[in-house]
Design an enzyme around this catalytic site. Structure first.
Site, PDB file in Angstrom:
ATOM      1  N   CYS A 101      38.180  41.669  44.191  1.00 39.91           N
ATOM      2  CA  CYS A 101      38.996  43.008  43.828  1.00 39.91           C
ATOM      3  C   CYS A 101      38.380  44.246  44.213  1.00 39.91           C
ATOM      4  O   CYS A 101      37.094  44.357  44.259  1.00 39.91           O
ATOM      5  CB  CYS A 101      38.892  42.910  42.337  1.00 39.91           C
ATOM      6  SG  CYS A 101      40.132  44.282  41.442  1.00 39.91           S
ATOM      7  N   LEU A 102      39.099  45.271  44.732  1.00 37.42           N
ATOM      8  CA  LEU A 102      38.517  46.265  45.210  1.00 37.42           C
ATOM      9  C   LEU A 102      37.800  47.001  44.220  1.00 37.42           C
ATOM     10  O   LEU A 102      36.961  48.139  44.549  1.00 37.42           O
ATOM     11  CB  LEU A 102      39.647  46.958  45.941  1.00 37.42           C
ATOM     12  CG  LEU A 102      40.413  46.523  47.161  1.00 37.42           C
ATOM     13  CD1 LEU A 102      41.627  47.424  47.866  1.00 37.42           C
ATOM     14  CD2 LEU A 102      39.027  46.255  48.412  1.00 37.42           C
ATOM     15  N   HIS A 143      47.159  38.241  40.258  1.00 34.85           N
ATOM     16  CA  HIS A 143      46.042  39.280  40.136  1.00 34.85           C
ATOM     17  C   HIS A 143      46.436  40.636  40.183  1.00 34.85           C
ATOM     18  O   HIS A 143      45.966  41.551  39.281  1.00 34.85           O
ATOM     19  CB  HIS A 143      45.433  38.885  41.414  1.00 34.85           C
ATOM     20  CG  HIS A 143      44.129  40.013  41.488  1.00 34.85           C
ATOM     21  ND1 HIS A 143      42.547  39.424  41.607  1.00 34.85           N
ATOM     22  CD2 HIS A 143      43.845  41.309  41.675  1.00 34.85           C
ATOM     23  CE1 HIS A 143      41.898  40.495  41.668  1.00 34.85           C
ATOM     24  NE2 HIS A 143      42.622  41.436  41.903  1.00 34.85           N
ATOM     25  N   GLU A 144      47.371  40.836  41.076  1.00 34.91           N
ATOM     26  CA  GLU A 144      47.882  42.303  41.062  1.00 34.91           C
ATOM     27  C   GLU A 144      48.657  42.959  39.603  1.00 34.91           C
ATOM     28  O   GLU A 144      48.416  43.866  39.266  1.00 34.91           O
ATOM     29  CB  GLU A 144      48.757  42.882  42.286  1.00 34.91           C
ATOM     30  CG  GLU A 144      48.220  42.613  43.642  1.00 34.91           C
ATOM     31  CD  GLU A 144      46.620  43.458  43.599  1.00 34.91           C
ATOM     32  OE1 GLU A 144      46.456  44.542  43.036  1.00 34.91           O
ATOM     33  OE2 GLU A 144      45.686  42.809  44.168  1.00 34.91           O
TER      34      GLU A 144
END
Ligand code: NI
Length: 177
Positions: A101-102, A143-144
């Site tokens: 994840c960023l 995830h998003e």
């Protein structure tokens, strides 16, 4: 267009449920979407949710094509915008992908999720859409969309592992205050 700063876990915006997007989209929101795309491609990443750039709205983007192995040497892009998305069905069958994840840099862990999902969302015009997804796309969307509920992939890990990650984020990135 400009690149926005990505918040690092455990920033409180990342763990707060986001609000519904209202239509028609304002110019400010259109700019947010193009900035998010530029930010995601620059990072680089395959997905980005609005809370990750400090905007607590139910909006996320993905492009699972451009960094795909099959796409090596080409620059094919497939930017998708997901507004007010909902997962309305998921399979009993699960699959495991290594996720990153960023907002949790340099951290990759395996996460088990439903292998297929049915998603209902709105596009930039407010049109309601519905479709089924499987494979990596199903995982990327879950995830998003978790981000929009204030949830991150680290929430699927053991408390011990999560504490270690938080410690590392604070040490490396001064995150979360
Ligand atoms: Ni993420």
């Amino acid at each position: 267009m400009s690149i926005r700063r990505i918040l690092i876990y455990p920033d409180p915006v990342l763990t707060t449920p986001a609000k519904q997007v209202k239509f028609p989209l304002t110019d400010e929101l259109r700019e947010l979407i193009s900035d998010m795309a530029e930010t995601m491609y620059d990072a680089p990443g395959v997905g980005l949710a609005a809370p990750q750039v400090g905007v607590s709205l139910r909006l996320a983007i993905t492009d699972t094509i451009w960094r795909n192995e099959d796409n090596k040497g080409t620059d094919t892009r497939d930017l998708k915008v997901w507004i007010n998305p909902e997962i309305i069905w998921h399979s009993e069958e699960t699959s495991v992908f290594e996720e990153g994840c960023l907002s949790v840099p340099e951290t990759y862990e395996e996460v088990e999720r439903p292998a297929a999902v049915r998603v209902r969302w709105q596009d930039e015009h407010g049109t309601r859409l519905e479709a089924d997804f499987e494979g990596f796309m199903a995982t990327a969307l879950q995830h998003e969309f978790d981000h929009l509920d204030g949830k991150l992939f680290v929430d699927y890990l053991s408390p011990l592992k999560r504490r270690m990650i938080i410690k590392r984020m604070k040490k490396r990135f001064g995150a979360g205050g």
